[in-house]
Scaffold this motif. Sequence first.
Motif, PDB file in Angstrom:
ATOM      1  N   GLN A 144       0.839  -1.308   0.050  1.00  0.00           N
ATOM      2  CA  GLN A 144       0.128   0.007  -0.055  1.00  0.00           C
ATOM      3  C   GLN A 144       0.919   1.221   0.101  1.00  0.00           C
ATOM      4  N   LEU A 145       1.979   1.149   0.963  1.00  0.00           N
ATOM      5  CA  LEU A 145       2.774   2.517   0.756  1.00  0.00           C
ATOM      6  C   LEU A 145       3.590   2.686  -0.679  1.00  0.00           C
ATOM      7  N   ASP A 146       3.785   1.251  -1.280  1.00  0.00           N
ATOM      8  CA  ASP A 146       4.362   1.635  -2.637  1.00  0.00           C
ATOM      9  C   ASP A 146       3.313   2.161  -3.796  1.00  0.00           C
ATOM     10  N   VAL A 147       2.003   1.907  -3.374  1.00  0.00           N
ATOM     11  CA  VAL A 147       0.918   2.374  -4.263  1.00  0.00           C
ATOM     12  C   VAL A 147       0.839   3.978  -3.987  1.00  0.00           C
ATOM     13  N   LEU A 148       1.027   4.062  -2.703  1.00  0.00           N
ATOM     14  CA  LEU A 148       1.048   5.932  -2.577  1.00  0.00           C
ATOM     15  C   LEU A 148       2.402   6.212  -3.105  1.00  0.00           C
ATOM     16  N   GLU A 149       3.400   5.785  -3.015  1.00  0.00           N
ATOM     17  CA  GLU A 149       4.603   6.163  -3.376  1.00  0.00           C
ATOM     18  C   GLU A 149       4.696   6.519  -4.880  1.00  0.00           C
ATOM     19  N   LYS A 150       4.225   5.498  -5.643  1.00  0.00           N
ATOM     20  CA  LYS A 150       4.351   5.791  -7.113  1.00  0.00           C
ATOM     21  C   LYS A 150       3.205   6.857  -7.552  1.00  0.00           C
ATOM     22  N   HIS A 151       1.944   6.888  -6.912  1.00  0.00           N
ATOM     23  CA  HIS A 151       1.072   7.909  -7.170  1.00  0.00           C
ATOM     24  C   HIS A 151       1.646   9.344  -6.799  1.00  0.00           C
ATOM     25  N   LEU A 152       2.029   9.456  -5.689  1.00  0.00           N
ATOM     26  CA  LEU A 152       2.612  10.835  -5.192  1.00  0.00           C
ATOM     27  C   LEU A 152       4.007  11.230  -6.084  1.00  0.00           C
ATOM     28  N   ALA A 153       4.582  10.305  -7.025  1.00  0.00           N
ATOM     29  CA  ALA A 153       5.758  10.914  -7.463  1.00  0.00           C
ATOM     30  C   ALA A 153       5.445  11.849  -8.575  1.00  0.00           C
ATOM     31  N   ASP A 154       3.917  11.634  -9.054  1.00  0.00           N
ATOM     32  CA  ASP A 154       3.595  12.551 -10.086  1.00  0.00           C
ATOM     33  C   ASP A 154       2.274  13.740  -9.538  1.00  0.00           C
ATOM     34  N   HIS A 155       2.126  13.683  -8.428  1.00  0.00           N
ATOM     35  CA  HIS A 155       1.219  14.236  -7.829  1.00  0.00           C
ATOM     36  C   HIS A 155       1.334  14.793  -6.544  1.00  0.00           C
ATOM     37  N   ALA A 156       0.936  16.310  -6.389  1.00  0.00           N
ATOM     38  CA  ALA A 156       1.164  17.106  -5.249  1.00  0.00           C
ATOM     39  C   ALA A 156       0.377  16.551  -3.944  1.00  0.00           C
ATOM     40  N   TYR A 157      -0.862  16.389  -4.364  1.00  0.00           N
ATOM     41  CA  TYR A 157      -1.726  15.446  -3.416  1.00  0.00           C
ATOM     42  C   TYR A 157      -2.445  14.402  -4.105  1.00  0.00           C
ATOM     43  N   LEU A 158      -3.170  13.649  -3.185  1.00  0.00           N
ATOM     44  CA  LEU A 158      -3.779  12.274  -3.988  1.00  0.00           C
ATOM     45  C   LEU A 158      -4.794  12.675  -5.171  1.00  0.00           C
ATOM     46  N   ALA A 159      -5.607  13.662  -5.276  1.00  0.00           N
ATOM     47  CA  ALA A 159      -6.478  14.037  -6.194  1.00  0.00           C
ATOM     48  C   ALA A 159      -5.808  15.132  -7.294  1.00  0.00           C
ATOM     49  N   GLY A 160      -4.751  15.189  -6.931  1.00  0.00           N
ATOM     50  CA  GLY A 160      -3.805  16.186  -7.903  1.00  0.00           C
ATOM     51  C   GLY A 160      -3.402  17.369  -7.161  1.00  0.00           C
TER      52      GLY A 160
END
Length: 297
Positions: free
Chosen positions: A187-203
């Motif tokens: 789950q932390l890896d899911v967040l890590e990869k998403h937040l690599a390209d996003h300031a916050y979770l929804a953008g």
Amino acid sequence: MTADAAYTPPKVWQWQKENGGKFASINRPVSGATHDKALSVGRHPLQLYSLATPNGVKATVMLEELLELGHTDAEYDAWLIRIGDGDQFGSGFVGVNPNSKIPALMDRSGPEPIRIFESGAILLYLAEKFGAFLPTEPAIRAECLSWLFWQVGSGPYLGGGFGHFYAYAPTKIEYAIDRFAMEVKRQLDVLEKHLADHAYLAGDDYTIADMAVWPWYGGVVKGFLYEAGEFLQVQDYVNVLRWSDKIGARPAVQRGRMVNRVTGELSSQLHERHDASDFQTRTQDKLQTTETDEGGA
């Protein structure tokens, strides 16, 4: 039975109170009230009954963020529910949340009180009520709600799974800890990869999705939860850490973490919150100093 002894489930499960670990005194296989106790009601329309666990912090952070934006109608009373003492099984609390979990919210601003329970529901209710922290553009709104419900579905693996077996279970079970540590790191890896390209979770914007995820996953990587940072190698999640630091620096988040808190530095504990001035005058260090002064007078 030792931790590594073989266990064969019986044909019919029976409740063994002595096997419940840290929470044996409050965990039980039935619902409903165990005693009569009315809930206190303060002067504000919003009445929160909670404790500063990660789920409780979601609600207090949201309320403080709304006040920070200037939504004066978001003023609230926060009453302490000591779950270790079984306050959540009082008849008044069960009337607000039949599931006997914190946080629970009563909105008394209308002709009839409205109850809201479950932390994700409270975030969504408040966001819609005040028109804040929930995007209106369809694609971004969908992203926000997806991450909100990601947390609702994923959090039990972190708290009830990893946290319980790593920190609270009466015995250390290698299989259980390995199973849930693997899932938490995924789950932390899911967040890590998403937040690599996003300031916050929804953008680009901070939303209720961040408020839902931060107390749990930000808490783990920043050491607020379970003291498992080294075990989980949280330093590897650099984007999660960056995101966590950015949210943790927000004044409303810092205040929200203090409300209904009963652990940590006394200056960080505001057991009940009924006015914005309470952060300066009613933290536990201030109250204990006042009691000491009065006792010596």
